[in-house]
Design a protein around this motif. Structure first.
Motif, PDB file in Angstrom:
ATOM      1  N   TYR A  87      40.608  29.354  47.249  1.00 54.80           N
ATOM      2  CA  TYR A  87      40.458  30.710  46.798  1.00 54.80           C
ATOM      3  C   TYR A  87      40.733  31.801  47.921  1.00 54.80           C
ATOM      4  O   TYR A  87      40.646  31.227  49.266  1.00 54.80           O
ATOM      5  CB  TYR A  87      39.357  31.081  46.177  1.00 54.80           C
ATOM      6  CG  TYR A  87      38.102  30.823  46.934  1.00 54.80           C
ATOM      7  CD1 TYR A  87      37.681  32.038  47.982  1.00 54.80           C
ATOM      8  CD2 TYR A  87      37.055  29.934  46.856  1.00 54.80           C
ATOM      9  CE1 TYR A  87      36.425  32.047  48.511  1.00 54.80           C
ATOM     10  CE2 TYR A  87      35.974  29.658  47.809  1.00 54.80           C
ATOM     11  CZ  TYR A  87      35.472  30.689  48.751  1.00 54.80           C
ATOM     12  OH  TYR A  87      34.607  30.678  49.457  1.00 54.80           O
ATOM     13  N   GLY A 106      40.371  35.687  43.893  1.00 56.03           N
ATOM     14  CA  GLY A 106      41.291  35.090  43.254  1.00 56.03           C
ATOM     15  C   GLY A 106      41.785  33.514  43.787  1.00 56.03           C
ATOM     16  O   GLY A 106      41.574  33.344  44.755  1.00 56.03           O
ATOM     17  N   VAL A 115      40.927  35.818  38.338  1.00 59.14           N
ATOM     18  CA  VAL A 115      40.417  36.774  39.295  1.00 59.14           C
ATOM     19  C   VAL A 115      39.166  37.156  38.850  1.00 59.14           C
ATOM     20  O   VAL A 115      38.836  37.382  37.550  1.00 59.14           O
ATOM     21  CB  VAL A 115      41.375  38.036  39.300  1.00 59.14           C
ATOM     22  CG1 VAL A 115      40.507  39.289  40.182  1.00 59.14           C
ATOM     23  CG2 VAL A 115      42.666  37.928  39.778  1.00 59.14           C
ATOM     24  N   ALA A 142      44.022  43.448  37.114  1.00 61.48           N
ATOM     25  CA  ALA A 142      43.699  42.603  38.206  1.00 61.48           C
ATOM     26  C   ALA A 142      44.709  41.252  37.821  1.00 61.48           C
ATOM     27  O   ALA A 142      44.458  40.541  36.787  1.00 61.48           O
ATOM     28  CB  ALA A 142      42.372  42.175  38.243  1.00 61.48           C
ATOM     29  N   VAL A 144      46.273  37.232  39.973  1.00 61.63           N
ATOM     30  CA  VAL A 144      46.656  36.542  41.065  1.00 61.63           C
ATOM     31  C   VAL A 144      47.974  35.590  40.870  1.00 61.63           C
ATOM     32  O   VAL A 144      47.952  34.928  39.399  1.00 61.63           O
ATOM     33  CB  VAL A 144      45.564  35.678  41.444  1.00 61.63           C
ATOM     34  CG1 VAL A 144      45.177  34.651  40.545  1.00 61.63           C
ATOM     35  CG2 VAL A 144      45.811  34.725  42.855  1.00 61.63           C
ATOM     36  N   LEU A 153      47.274  38.339  45.284  1.00 60.67           N
ATOM     37  CA  LEU A 153      45.897  38.870  44.504  1.00 60.67           C
ATOM     38  C   LEU A 153      46.125  40.416  44.477  1.00 60.67           C
ATOM     39  O   LEU A 153      45.959  41.143  45.434  1.00 60.67           O
ATOM     40  CB  LEU A 153      44.555  38.506  45.324  1.00 60.67           C
ATOM     41  CG  LEU A 153      43.412  38.880  44.709  1.00 60.67           C
ATOM     42  CD1 LEU A 153      42.868  38.694  43.281  1.00 60.67           C
ATOM     43  CD2 LEU A 153      42.200  38.539  45.776  1.00 60.67           C
TER      44      LEU A 153
END
Length: 376
Positions: A87, A106, A115, A142, A144, A153
């Motif tokens: 991550y 993310g 995310v 949002a 990723v 991200l």
């Protein structure tokens, strides 16, 4: 046998060259240089990412941040980092501490991106709570994306101005959060940087981080020195050292002219700064123009200074003294306002605060001395 050996060596060399070429291509694909080109995953980001500012914020881990104030109280971010099966996270903090801040995290697994916002209540995984935090993430904005060996991200925050410290973290390679509990493994590496959104520069402790001196700080320091330091000192020489005639007059003139010149330089730099997303900039600018106008009137007043025996001299004195005092008080207030707008490091705020405190004490002491002398 010799021809076979030569052929075998040639094949090895060719394979090595091909391997080197492949490694080079892979390395090239995993980089994300800042430049005029659009971000590689622009079509997959749920908002327009054109004209974003771009800066390398954590060179050790190859973190690149793109950001822009994309609307009233909306800031958009795209953080890219190498995809190592872990991550990546970026947190926002008022003072640079991890504990008590909130982060956007993310990761990607099997072609699916996740995310989440986390509240960093402590340093252990149990204290980092998923789907909690103080950040106002814009809904459905949002995402990723894993692309060419990098994670992107992207997210939007609903805020007038993001917090001034960014916290970056990367998880252990090949170890993702649990799908059920969403608990974050202990980060492999992390860093905290103060960030100047206007200059697009990150630093560990107020420095620029890349050997440059941002224009915003030049503007601030020149304005502080010209309007906020030299002018108050020049006022003191005229009011409290008249017994040193005519030295007080020439000292007063020299200090005020120097302060005026430095202050004008600060204003010229200020008009060229990026104001996107900054609160109270119009107030700061209006005060700066008012201070410039008052100071210009003070300079012109010297040219129209009547003789001491003139009947209008007392009116000139009233005008000159009171306009000067008003300009100084506005200048001091505007310096503190500018430091607040720029979210400068505390060293600058404290240093100027100490100067103002010493100046106020000195003025009070001189006024008491003048009052006692008048009574005598």
């Amino acid at each position: 046998m010799a021809p076979a050996s030569s052929s075998s060596s040639s094949m090895r060399l060719l394979l090595l060259c091909l391997l080197g070429f492949c490694v080079a291509v892979s390395h090239q694909q995993s980089t994300d240089p800042c430049g005029p080109a659009r971000v590689a995953v622009a079509s997959l980001v749920p908002f327009d990412s054109t004209s974003f500012r771009c800066t390398a914020v954590w060179k050790q881990e190859d973190f690149v941040l793109r950001y822009k104030n994309t609307g009233p109280s909306v800031w958009s971010f795209i953080l890219s980092a190498p995809d190592k099966g872990s991550y990546v996270a970026v947190g926002f903090s008022g003072k640079g501490a991890m504990v008590g801040s909130s982060a956007v995290v993310g990761w990607a697994s099997n072609g699916r991106g996740t995310v989440k916002q986390y509240y960093l209540g402590g340093k252990s995984p149990d204290e980092c709570t998923a789907n909690k935090g103080l950040l106002k993430l814009v809904k459905n904005k949002a995402v990723v994306v894993s692309h060419s060996g990098r994670l992107y991200l992207a997210f939007q925050l609903s805020t007038d101005y993001p917090q001034p410290h960014l916290i970056y973290a990367v998880g252990p390679d090949g170890n993702l959060p649990s799908r059920n509990s969403l608990q974050l493994p202990v980060h492999r590496n992390m860093a905290s940087r103060s960030f100047n959104y206007t200059a697009g520069m990150a630093s560990n402790a107020g420095g620029s981080g890349d050997g440059t001196f941002p224009m915003e700080r030049k503007h601030g320091l020149l304005g502080m020195m010209g309007w906020g330091v030299l002018m108050p000192i020049g006022m003191m020489t005229a009011r409290y050292f008249r017994q040193l005639d005519p030295c007080w007059f020439y000292s007063h003139m020299a200090i005020q002219v120097a302060g005026f010149a430095v202050g004008i330089t600060a204003i010229v730099l200020g008009f060229g700064l990026n104001e996107d997303g900054l609160k109270n900039v119009n107030v700061h600018k209006a005060l700066g123009i008012a201070i410039l106008a008052m100071s210009s009137l003070q300079v012109m007043a010297i040219l129209a200074r009547p003789d001491k025996t003139s009947k209008v001299r007392r009116f000139w004195n009233w005008y000159h003294h009171n306009i000067g005092r008003a300009a100084i008080l506005l200048a001091i207030g505007n310096v503190f306002l500018g430091l607040s707008i720029a979210q400068e490091v505390s060293a600058y705020v404290v240093s100027y605060g100490v100067f103002v405190a010493v100046w106020v004490v000195a003025v009070a002491a001189f006024e008491i001395k003048r009052f006692c002398a008048d009574d005598d």
